[in-house]
Design an enzyme around this catalytic site. Structure first.
Site, PDB file in Angstrom:
ATOM      1  N   CYS A   1       0.827  -1.215   0.000  1.00 50.94           N
ATOM      2  CA  CYS A   1       0.000   0.000   0.000  1.00 50.94           C
ATOM      3  C   CYS A   1       0.857   1.258   0.000  1.00 50.94           C
ATOM      4  O   CYS A   1       0.357   2.337  -0.267  1.00 50.94           O
ATOM      5  CB  CYS A   1      -0.950   0.001   1.187  1.00 50.94           C
ATOM      6  SG  CYS A   1      -0.102   0.087   2.774  1.00 50.94           S
TER       7      CYS A   1
ATOM      8  N   CYS B   1      -2.773  -2.781   8.545  1.00 45.15           N
ATOM      9  CA  CYS B   1      -2.414  -1.459   9.055  1.00 45.15           C
ATOM     10  C   CYS B   1      -1.996  -1.575  10.529  1.00 45.15           C
ATOM     11  O   CYS B   1      -1.062  -0.899  10.976  1.00 45.15           O
ATOM     12  CB  CYS B   1      -3.581  -0.491   8.919  1.00 45.15           C
ATOM     13  SG  CYS B   1      -4.449  -0.617   7.335  1.00 45.15           S
TER      14      CYS B   1
END
Ligand code: FES
Length: 139
Positions: A35, A104
């Site tokens: 990402c 995350c």
């Protein structure tokens, strides 16, 4: 209904402990190549405790919320307690994250571990077993 819990939204909108510690005792920077998000953690250690912690995250809302919560969870804790912080505990403290956003929280755990590794390297103290050979997750 929002995909995100109130706690995630709160920590995204009002992140705790954002910033830099100029004379940090340990700095950890990790990134997720998929990402492209980057997280940097700064630790100030006194008497084997996390006296202060700050972060800078160039990343998604969940990366910001998990960084914020992770700093709250280790602030004032002993080094050993900080070492035990898992991404799962961060997710639980936020009342959950969507499955696609779990990575995350992994970044938050890894950033703290990387900062602890840096602390042990710089301080010359013996590296705890569980940090020896630490490598951040790749995805
Ligand atoms: Fe990569 Fe959130 S999308 S850290």
């Amino acid at each position: 209904m929002s995909l995100y819990t109130d706690k995630v939204m709160d920590h995204f909108e009002n992140p705790r402990n954002v910033g830099v510690i100029e004379d940090a005792d340990g700095i950890g920077e990790v990134g997720n190549p998929l990402c492209g998000d980057i997280m940097k953690m700064y630790l100030k250690v006194e008497d084997d405790r996390i006296a202060d912690v700050k972060f800078k995250t160039f990343g998604c809302g969940s990366a910001i919320a998990t960084s914020s919560m992770a700093t709250e969870l280790i602030k004032g804790k002993t080094l050993d307690e900080a070492l035990e912080l898992t991404n799962k505990a961060v997710v639980e403290a936020l009342d959950g994250l969507p499955a696609r956003k779990i990575h995350c929280s992994v970044l938050a755990e890894d950033a703290i571990k990387a900062a602890l590794v840096d602390y042990y390297n710089k301080s010359g103290k013996e590296m705890p077993e569980s940090l020896v050979g630490f490598e951040p997750h790749e995805d």
